[in-house]
Scaffold this motif. Structure first.
Motif, PDB file in Angstrom:
ATOM      1  N   ILE A 254       0.830  -1.208   0.000  1.00 16.85           N
ATOM      2  CA  ILE A 254       0.000   0.000   0.000  1.00 16.85           C
ATOM      3  C   ILE A 254       0.861   1.254   0.000  1.00 16.85           C
ATOM      4  CG2 ILE A 254      -1.682   1.335   1.346  1.00 16.85           C
ATOM      5  CD1 ILE A 254      -2.872  -1.379   2.228  1.00 16.85           C
ATOM      6  N   GLY A 255       1.900   1.285   0.826  1.00 19.95           N
ATOM      7  CA  GLY A 255       2.761   2.460   0.883  1.00 19.95           C
ATOM      8  C   GLY A 255       3.435   2.753  -0.441  1.00 19.95           C
ATOM      9  N   ARG A 256       3.913   1.725  -1.112  1.00 16.33           N
ATOM     10  CA  ARG A 256       4.554   1.904  -2.423  1.00 16.33           C
ATOM     11  C   ARG A 256       3.535   2.352  -3.468  1.00 16.33           C
ATOM     12  NH1 ARG A 256       7.853  -3.791  -1.845  1.00 16.33           N
ATOM     13  NH2 ARG A 256       9.788  -2.958  -0.976  1.00 16.33           N
ATOM     14  N   TYR A 257       2.338   1.768  -3.411  1.00 18.79           N
ATOM     15  CA  TYR A 257       1.302   2.125  -4.377  1.00 18.79           C
ATOM     16  C   TYR A 257       0.909   3.599  -4.232  1.00 18.79           C
ATOM     17  CZ  TYR A 257      -3.016   1.760  -7.109  1.00 18.79           C
ATOM     18  OH  TYR A 257      -4.002   1.944  -8.042  1.00 18.79           O
ATOM     19  N   LEU A 258       0.797   4.081  -3.009  1.00 11.96           N
ATOM     20  CA  LEU A 258       0.467   5.495  -2.781  1.00 11.96           C
ATOM     21  C   LEU A 258       1.506   6.406  -3.414  1.00 11.96           C
ATOM     22  CD1 LEU A 258      -0.645   5.452   0.988  1.00 11.96           C
ATOM     23  CD2 LEU A 258      -2.124   5.490  -1.036  1.00 11.96           C
ATOM     24  N   ARG A 259       2.777   6.050  -3.245  1.00 13.10           N
ATOM     25  CA  ARG A 259       3.851   6.884  -3.793  1.00 13.10           C
ATOM     26  C   ARG A 259       3.893   6.803  -5.314  1.00 13.10           C
ATOM     27  NH1 ARG A 259       4.501   6.046   1.181  1.00 13.10           N
ATOM     28  NH2 ARG A 259       5.926   7.240   2.522  1.00 13.10           N
ATOM     29  N   LEU A 260       3.763   5.594  -5.854  1.00 12.61           N
ATOM     30  CA  LEU A 260       3.818   5.423  -7.301  1.00 12.61           C
ATOM     31  C   LEU A 260       2.740   6.246  -8.002  1.00 12.61           C
ATOM     32  CD1 LEU A 260       4.949   3.874  -9.804  1.00 12.61           C
ATOM     33  CD2 LEU A 260       3.180   2.156  -9.354  1.00 12.61           C
ATOM     34  N   ASN A 261       1.545   6.273  -7.415  1.00  9.91           N
ATOM     35  CA  ASN A 261       0.416   6.958  -8.031  1.00  9.91           C
ATOM     36  C   ASN A 261       0.210   8.373  -7.496  1.00  9.91           C
ATOM     37  OD1 ASN A 261      -1.033   4.810  -9.831  1.00  9.91           O
ATOM     38  ND2 ASN A 261      -0.441   3.743  -7.957  1.00  9.91           N
ATOM     39  N   GLN A 262       1.169   8.856  -6.699  1.00 11.69           N
ATOM     40  CA  GLN A 262       1.167  10.229  -6.191  1.00 11.69           C
ATOM     41  C   GLN A 262      -0.157  10.563  -5.501  1.00 11.69           C
ATOM     42  OE1 GLN A 262       2.877  12.978  -9.232  1.00 11.69           O
ATOM     43  NE2 GLN A 262       3.260  11.093 -10.405  1.00 11.69           N
ATOM     44  N   LEU A 263      -0.627   9.635  -4.681  1.00 11.51           N
ATOM     45  CA  LEU A 263      -1.887   9.812  -3.967  1.00 11.51           C
ATOM     46  C   LEU A 263      -1.630  10.452  -2.607  1.00 11.51           C
ATOM     47  CD1 LEU A 263      -3.407   6.333  -4.852  1.00 11.51           C
ATOM     48  CD2 LEU A 263      -4.180   8.546  -5.714  1.00 11.51           C
ATOM     49  N   PRO A 264      -2.314  11.544  -2.280  1.00  7.29           N
ATOM     50  CA  PRO A 264      -2.055  12.255  -1.025  1.00  7.29           C
ATOM     51  C   PRO A 264      -2.751  11.620   0.175  1.00  7.29           C
ATOM     52  CG  PRO A 264      -3.724  13.419  -2.270  1.00  7.29           C
ATOM     53  CD  PRO A 264      -3.277  12.264  -3.144  1.00  7.29           C
ATOM     54  N   ALA A 265      -2.654  10.314   0.292  1.00  3.13           N
ATOM     55  CA  ALA A 265      -3.169   9.581   1.454  1.00  3.13           C
ATOM     56  C   ALA A 265      -1.984   9.169   2.310  1.00  3.13           C
ATOM     57  CB  ALA A 265      -3.952   8.354   1.002  1.00  3.13           C
ATOM     58  N   SER A 266      -2.215   9.071   3.610  1.00  2.00           N
ATOM     59  CA  SER A 266      -1.161   8.655   4.534  1.00  2.00           C
ATOM     60  C   SER A 266      -1.417   7.222   4.995  1.00  2.00           C
ATOM     61  CB  SER A 266      -1.106   9.591   5.746  1.00  2.00           C
ATOM     62  OG  SER A 266      -0.774  10.903   5.340  1.00  2.00           O
ATOM     63  N   LEU A 267      -0.344   6.519   5.320  1.00  2.00           N
ATOM     64  CA  LEU A 267      -0.428   5.124   5.753  1.00  2.00           C
ATOM     65  C   LEU A 267      -0.112   5.015   7.231  1.00  2.00           C
ATOM     66  CD1 LEU A 267      -0.647   2.056   5.181  1.00  2.00           C
ATOM     67  CD2 LEU A 267       1.794   2.106   4.599  1.00  2.00           C
ATOM     68  N   CYS A 268      -1.054   4.459   7.974  1.00  2.00           N
ATOM     69  CA  CYS A 268      -0.856   4.205   9.404  1.00  2.00           C
ATOM     70  C   CYS A 268      -0.828   2.706   9.641  1.00  2.00           C
ATOM     71  CB  CYS A 268      -1.989   4.836  10.218  1.00  2.00           C
ATOM     72  SG  CYS A 268      -1.905   4.465  11.993  1.00  2.00           S
ATOM     73  N   VAL A 269       0.193   2.245  10.334  1.00  2.00           N
ATOM     74  CA  VAL A 269       0.275   0.840  10.745  1.00  2.00           C
ATOM     75  C   VAL A 269      -0.025   0.764  12.236  1.00  2.00           C
ATOM     76  CG1 VAL A 269       1.804  -1.142  11.081  1.00  2.00           C
ATOM     77  CG2 VAL A 269       1.884   0.152   8.942  1.00  2.00           C
ATOM     78  N   VAL A 270      -1.026  -0.043  12.579  1.00  2.00           N
ATOM     79  CA  VAL A 270      -1.373  -0.282  13.976  1.00  2.00           C
ATOM     80  C   VAL A 270      -0.627  -1.528  14.439  1.00  2.00           C
ATOM     81  CG1 VAL A 270      -3.597   0.895  14.049  1.00  2.00           C
ATOM     82  CG2 VAL A 270      -3.486  -1.407  13.130  1.00  2.00           C
ATOM     83  N   ASP A 271      -0.046  -1.453  15.624  1.00  2.00           N
ATOM     84  CA  ASP A 271       0.829  -2.531  16.078  1.00  2.00           C
ATOM     85  C   ASP A 271       0.394  -3.017  17.454  1.00  2.00           C
ATOM     86  OD1 ASP A 271       3.029  -4.098  15.241  1.00  2.00           O
ATOM     87  OD2 ASP A 271       4.356  -3.062  16.633  1.00  2.00           O
ATOM     88  N   PRO A 272       0.130  -4.316  17.608  1.00  4.24           N
ATOM     89  CA  PRO A 272      -0.358  -4.820  18.890  1.00  4.24           C
ATOM     90  C   PRO A 272       0.733  -4.874  19.957  1.00  4.24           C
ATOM     91  CG  PRO A 272      -0.023  -6.628  17.375  1.00  4.24           C
ATOM     92  CD  PRO A 272       0.219  -5.371  16.592  1.00  4.24           C
ATOM     93  N   GLU A 273       0.275  -4.915  21.159  1.00  2.00           N
ATOM     94  CA  GLU A 273       1.144  -5.041  22.331  1.00  2.00           C
ATOM     95  C   GLU A 273       2.072  -6.247  22.169  1.00  2.00           C
ATOM     96  OE1 GLU A 273       0.137  -6.048  27.002  1.00  2.00           O
ATOM     97  OE2 GLU A 273      -1.327  -4.928  25.809  1.00  2.00           O
ATOM     98  N   GLY A 274       3.339  -6.075  22.525  1.00  2.00           N
ATOM     99  CA  GLY A 274       4.288  -7.183  22.444  1.00  2.00           C
ATOM    100  C   GLY A 274       4.989  -7.316  21.115  1.00  2.00           C
ATOM    101  N   SER A 275       4.698  -6.413  20.164  1.00  2.00           N
ATOM    102  CA  SER A 275       5.326  -6.484  18.845  1.00  2.00           C
ATOM    103  C   SER A 275       6.557  -5.590  18.786  1.00  2.00           C
ATOM    104  CB  SER A 275       4.324  -6.055  17.773  1.00  2.00           C
ATOM    105  OG  SER A 275       4.954  -5.936  16.514  1.00  2.00           O
ATOM    106  N   ALA A 276       7.487  -5.967  17.926  1.00  2.00           N
ATOM    107  CA  ALA A 276       8.728  -5.202  17.774  1.00  2.00           C
ATOM    108  C   ALA A 276       8.628  -4.081  16.750  1.00  2.00           C
ATOM    109  CB  ALA A 276       9.866  -6.151  17.361  1.00  2.00           C
ATOM    110  N   PHE A 277       7.595  -4.095  15.895  1.00  2.00           N
ATOM    111  CA  PHE A 277       7.564  -3.180  14.758  1.00  2.00           C
ATOM    112  C   PHE A 277       7.512  -1.704  15.159  1.00  2.00           C
ATOM    113  CE2 PHE A 277       5.575  -6.822  12.230  1.00  2.00           C
ATOM    114  CZ  PHE A 277       6.741  -7.095  11.547  1.00  2.00           C
ATOM    115  N   GLU A 278       6.591  -1.348  16.061  1.00  2.00           N
ATOM    116  CA  GLU A 278       6.402   0.069  16.382  1.00  2.00           C
ATOM    117  C   GLU A 278       7.651   0.674  16.995  1.00  2.00           C
ATOM    118  OE1 GLU A 278       5.540   3.720  18.515  1.00  2.00           O
ATOM    119  OE2 GLU A 278       6.067   1.809  19.488  1.00  2.00           O
ATOM    120  N   ARG A 279       8.294  -0.046  17.920  1.00  2.00           N
ATOM    121  CA  ARG A 279       9.503   0.485  18.550  1.00  2.00           C
ATOM    122  C   ARG A 279      10.633   0.613  17.530  1.00  2.00           C
ATOM    123  NH1 ARG A 279      13.272  -1.940  22.421  1.00  2.00           N
ATOM    124  NH2 ARG A 279      11.962  -3.807  22.460  1.00  2.00           N
ATOM    125  N   SER A 280      10.702  -0.328  16.592  1.00  2.00           N
ATOM    126  CA  SER A 280      11.713  -0.241  15.534  1.00  2.00           C
ATOM    127  C   SER A 280      11.470   0.982  14.653  1.00  2.00           C
ATOM    128  CB  SER A 280      11.691  -1.510  14.683  1.00  2.00           C
ATOM    129  OG  SER A 280      12.497  -1.379  13.536  1.00  2.00           O
TER     130      SER A 280
END
Length: 365
Positions: A206-232
């Protein structure tokens, strides 16, 4: 089957051609997934859409990923007639991969944490797959690799290949489908697209598609408790580790190779109790049972809707219904099971009810 090194091997692609035709025929039989309007008060001037990935043949968003991984393996020459397919998975990806393995007449083994809900194991077995359960979730990668090597099979490795196996430029990927369906809506380009991350493949697409098509939408990733993604994402470190998520399908104890933080505009950490409360709340408002990762999505999406309302902005937010909630009848929908995890659903439920009544986001209201 042609033997590797045989001069005729490059020309004898009869099984490969047949296999590709089977996978493409499956895609052709599957209609696009639905985009539902979540019932918000119209006077807010903000729309919330939920793309229902549970209507895929195997009941989840992971059907898209499994198809892409199998096509990737076939076209790279990694999957041949008789190849055993092996995956490390918390369940839904393995269910979908077992479906495609059966379609091609191939053996399939899913290496999963022993805590995976029984309903998912039964679905894998229904499609002819075998479940190989391990006590330590952190060992699923190495164990899957070992089993593939021992059997002369192919480790599908969703956590490495998800972001590269999917064609993010188009080919009816989830982003292209989503934006085509939004085309006739009052706000066809949403302010936010909200997704979770398990492999990171969906957010990368989704993030790449937004950039490729120059769409002014933002991408939010929700991350559950205990996951490493948000802190990274917040610290810029890739060596972050965590205990792992208790919301199946999203969140990881390590930063997976397919997670692409550079295409993510914002991340929202979500407590487990909030994910489960939002799952149940969403089921009541949508009229269809949704799973825990959908609850995580809804918690973040409603927070972003509230921010638009508070700012006096009109617009839209779109998120995903990831899988069918019936898979969690004996876990997230079981009050005794939830209580045994120490999750108090009352405060997040009050937050959601206050949001629906006022448009304001006040946690624990």
């Amino acid at each position: 089957m042609a033997v590797r090194g045989d001069p005729g091997a490059a020309h004898d692609r009869r099984w490969l051609d047949w296999a590709l035709s089977q996978v493409e025929a499956d895609s052709n039989r599957s209609a696009d997934t639905h985009l539902h309007v979540f019932p918000l008060p119209p006077e807010w001037g903000v729309s919330l859409y939920v793309k229902d990935e549970s209507v895929h043949p195997t009941g989840s968003l992971k059907h898209r990923l499994a198809r892409s991984l199998v096509l990737y393996g076939l076209c790279n020459g990694w999957i041949e007639e008789g190849t055993t397919l092996v995956e490390a998975s918390s369940g839904s990806t393995a269910v979908s991969e077992a479906y495609f393995a059966r379609l091609l007449g191939l053996p399939f083994v899913a290496v999963m944490p022993a805590t995976t809900v029984r309903e998912k194991c039964e679905l894998i077995e229904f499609y002819g797959g075998r479940c190989h359960l391990v006590d330590d979730p952190g060992t699923i990668y190495a164990e899957a690799e070992r089993l593939a090597a021992e059997s002369g099979g192919h480790y599908l490795d969703q956590f490495t290949y998800a972001e590269r196996a999917t064609d993010w430029r188009g080919n009816n990927n989830i982003a292209e489908s989503m934006f085509a369906q939004l085309g006739r809506e009052p706000h066809p380009v949403p302010a936010w697209v909200v997704v979770g991350a398990g492999t990171g493949g969906t957010s990368a697409t989704i993030g790449r598609y937004l950039r490729l098509n120059q769409l002014p939408a933002s991408l939010c990733v929700v991350d559950p408790e205990g996951s490493a993604f948000e802190r990274s994402w917040r610290t810029g470190r890739t060596d972050v580790t965590a205990r792992g998520s208790r919301i199946e399908g999203i969140g990881r104890p390590r930063v997976e190779p397919s997670f692409v933080p550079e295409v993510v505009d914002r991340m929202i950490p979500v407590p487990d109790a909030a994910s489960v409360a939002a799952m149940r709340w969403g089921t009541r408002h949508l009229g269809r049972m949704v799973g825990g990762s959908t609850g995580t999505n809804l918690w973040g999406a409603c927070q972003l809707v509230a921010e638009l309302v508070a700012a006096g902005r009109t617009g839209s937010v779109v998120t995903l219904l990831c899988d069918d909630g019936h898979r969690y009848a004996h876990s997230y929908y079981d009050d005794a099971w939830v209580g045994s995890r120490g999750w108090d659903l009352d405060p997040p439920t009050r937050t959601l009810e206050h949001f629906m009544a006022t448009g304001a986001w006040v946690e624990g209201a």
